[in-house]
Motif scaffolding. Structure first.
Motif, PDB file in Angstrom:
ATOM      1  N   TYR A  80      64.218  62.946  52.597  1.00 21.45           N
ATOM      2  CA  TYR A  80      63.323  62.138  53.423  1.00 21.45           C
ATOM      3  C   TYR A  80      62.082  61.575  52.741  1.00 21.45           C
ATOM      4  O   TYR A  80      61.518  60.600  53.234  1.00 21.45           O
ATOM      5  CB  TYR A  80      62.867  62.955  54.643  1.00 21.45           C
ATOM      6  N   TRP A  81      61.629  62.164  51.645  1.00 22.11           N
ATOM      7  CA  TRP A  81      60.325  61.797  51.108  1.00 22.11           C
ATOM      8  C   TRP A  81      60.301  61.437  49.628  1.00 22.11           C
ATOM      9  O   TRP A  81      59.261  61.496  48.986  1.00 22.11           O
ATOM     10  CB  TRP A  81      59.305  62.897  51.427  1.00 22.11           C
ATOM     11  N   GLY A  82      61.433  61.046  49.076  1.00 16.88           N
ATOM     12  CA  GLY A  82      61.464  60.500  47.724  1.00 16.88           C
ATOM     13  C   GLY A  82      61.297  61.495  46.590  1.00 16.88           C
ATOM     14  O   GLY A  82      60.946  61.110  45.480  1.00 16.88           O
ATOM     15  N   TYR A  83      61.571  62.758  46.855  1.00 19.73           N
ATOM     16  CA  TYR A  83      61.508  63.751  45.776  1.00 19.73           C
ATOM     17  C   TYR A  83      62.704  63.537  44.865  1.00 19.73           C
ATOM     18  O   TYR A  83      63.845  63.489  45.331  1.00 19.73           O
ATOM     19  CB  TYR A  83      61.510  65.167  46.360  1.00 19.73           C
ATOM     20  N   THR A  84      62.460  63.391  43.561  1.00 22.99           N
ATOM     21  CA  THR A  84      63.545  63.094  42.616  1.00 22.99           C
ATOM     22  C   THR A  84      63.713  64.127  41.515  1.00 22.99           C
ATOM     23  O   THR A  84      64.595  63.981  40.679  1.00 22.99           O
ATOM     24  CB  THR A  84      63.330  61.712  41.968  1.00 22.99           C
ATOM     25  N   ASP A  85      62.885  65.149  41.479  1.00 20.77           N
ATOM     26  CA  ASP A  85      63.026  66.177  40.446  1.00 20.77           C
ATOM     27  C   ASP A  85      64.137  67.152  40.812  1.00 20.77           C
ATOM     28  O   ASP A  85      64.788  67.026  41.841  1.00 20.77           O
ATOM     29  CB  ASP A  85      61.711  66.933  40.265  1.00 20.77           C
ATOM     30  N   SER A  86      64.283  68.163  39.978  1.00 20.72           N
ATOM     31  CA  SER A  86      65.350  69.139  40.198  1.00 20.72           C
ATOM     32  C   SER A  86      65.044  70.034  41.398  1.00 20.72           C
ATOM     33  O   SER A  86      63.895  70.239  41.773  1.00 20.72           O
ATOM     34  CB  SER A  86      65.547  70.000  38.944  1.00 20.72           C
ATOM     35  N   ILE A  87      66.105  70.524  41.975  1.00 23.29           N
ATOM     36  CA  ILE A  87      66.014  71.491  43.070  1.00 23.29           C
ATOM     37  C   ILE A  87      66.002  72.866  42.394  1.00 23.29           C
ATOM     38  O   ILE A  87      67.036  73.463  42.151  1.00 23.29           O
ATOM     39  CB  ILE A  87      67.206  71.353  44.048  1.00 23.29           C
ATOM     40  N   ASP A  88      64.797  73.326  42.057  1.00 23.66           N
ATOM     41  CA  ASP A  88      64.667  74.548  41.253  1.00 23.66           C
ATOM     42  C   ASP A  88      63.964  75.697  41.974  1.00 23.66           C
ATOM     43  O   ASP A  88      63.795  76.775  41.425  1.00 23.66           O
ATOM     44  CB  ASP A  88      63.938  74.235  39.948  1.00 23.66           C
TER      45      ASP A  88
ATOM     46  N   GLY B  26      56.238  72.474  42.642  1.00 20.30           N
ATOM     47  CA  GLY B  26      55.254  72.019  41.675  1.00 20.30           C
ATOM     48  C   GLY B  26      54.670  70.675  42.078  1.00 20.30           C
ATOM     49  O   GLY B  26      54.789  70.229  43.226  1.00 20.30           O
ATOM     50  N   THR B  27      54.080  70.005  41.122  1.00 24.37           N
ATOM     51  CA  THR B  27      53.361  68.754  41.360  1.00 24.37           C
ATOM     52  C   THR B  27      54.207  67.708  42.074  1.00 24.37           C
ATOM     53  O   THR B  27      53.770  67.118  43.064  1.00 24.37           O
ATOM     54  CB  THR B  27      52.840  68.194  40.023  1.00 24.37           C
ATOM     55  N   ASN B  28      55.420  67.465  41.602  1.00 24.44           N
ATOM     56  CA  ASN B  28      56.236  66.415  42.216  1.00 24.44           C
ATOM     57  C   ASN B  28      56.717  66.791  43.616  1.00 24.44           C
ATOM     58  O   ASN B  28      56.840  65.926  44.482  1.00 24.44           O
ATOM     59  CB  ASN B  28      57.398  66.030  41.305  1.00 24.44           C
ATOM     60  N   SER B  29      56.965  68.057  43.858  1.00 22.03           N
ATOM     61  CA  SER B  29      57.312  68.501  45.209  1.00 22.03           C
ATOM     62  C   SER B  29      56.142  68.223  46.150  1.00 22.03           C
ATOM     63  O   SER B  29      56.320  67.692  47.254  1.00 22.03           O
ATOM     64  CB  SER B  29      57.624  70.004  45.240  1.00 22.03           C
ATOM     65  N   TRP B  30      54.931  68.564  45.705  1.00 21.42           N
ATOM     66  CA  TRP B  30      53.769  68.377  46.558  1.00 21.42           C
ATOM     67  C   TRP B  30      53.400  66.908  46.730  1.00 21.42           C
ATOM     68  O   TRP B  30      52.875  66.515  47.778  1.00 21.42           O
ATOM     69  CB  TRP B  30      52.596  69.227  46.071  1.00 21.42           C
ATOM     70  N   LYS B  31      53.688  66.073  45.738  1.00 13.52           N
ATOM     71  CA  LYS B  31      53.472  64.632  45.931  1.00 13.52           C
ATOM     72  C   LYS B  31      54.355  64.121  47.059  1.00 13.52           C
ATOM     73  O   LYS B  31      53.899  63.355  47.917  1.00 13.52           O
ATOM     74  CB  LYS B  31      53.770  63.857  44.641  1.00 13.52           C
ATOM     75  N   ALA B  32      55.613  64.519  47.055  1.00  9.85           N
ATOM     76  CA  ALA B  32      56.529  64.110  48.121  1.00  9.85           C
ATOM     77  C   ALA B  32      56.042  64.657  49.459  1.00  9.85           C
ATOM     78  O   ALA B  32      56.042  63.938  50.469  1.00  9.85           O
ATOM     79  CB  ALA B  32      57.946  64.586  47.816  1.00  9.85           C
TER      80      ALA B  32
END
Length: 148
Positions: A71-79, A83-89
């Motif tokens: 839903y929110w454009g998260y593109t990093d790994s599902i780990d 982290g930063t990119n999860s919180w940006k989304a």
């Protein structure tokens, strides 16, 4: 005989240096002990990214990351590490629906947590909107993560 005198001189010199070094080391530690302890400063600029799961297990954090990906454009790994990119989304979601007015910077600071707490009111959070990710926030965040 001369080599024996030379050996004793070297041993004595080494012992004197060792004693002096030990005395200096002890003086340094006793001096350091009386000074206030310095706290190391951790900078995100150093390349180490902080993870803020706020009490979620890795499996629960993976659920959140999958939701963010959908839903929110998260593109990093599902780990399982928020982290930063999860919180940006997450901040994009919080900005659109939950009153977050800060920058989309991936730092889950007080304003991010306040917006998260507003979202979590739908998931059992009954505490104050105070920006403190304490036990009530964490319990509701777990409920959210388990049911999205």
């Amino acid at each position: 005989m001369r080599s024996n005198v030379m050996a004793r001189t070297l041993v004595s010199l080494a012992a004197a240096v060792g004693i002096a070094a030990g005395g200096l080391a002890t003086a340094g530690t006793s001096q350091a002990a009386s000074a206030p302890a310095a706290h190391p400063v951790v900078s995100l600029q150093s390349g180490v990214l902080a993870t803020h799961n706020f009490g979620l297990s890795s499996a629960q954090a993976k659920n959140v990351q999958r939701w963010l990906q959908t839903y929110w454009g998260y593109t990093d790994s599902i780990d399982g590490q928020l982290g930063t990119n999860s919180w940006k989304a997450f901040q994009r979601c919080l900005k659109q629906y939950w009153g977050y007015t800060g920058a989309i910077d991936g730092d889950p600071g007080v304003n991010t947590v306040k917006a998260l707490q507003r979202l979590l009111q739908n998931w059992g959070y009954t505490g104050a909107i105070d920006g403190d990710p304490g036990s009530g926030t964490q319990a509701a965040f777990k409920n959210f993560a388990n049911n999205i």
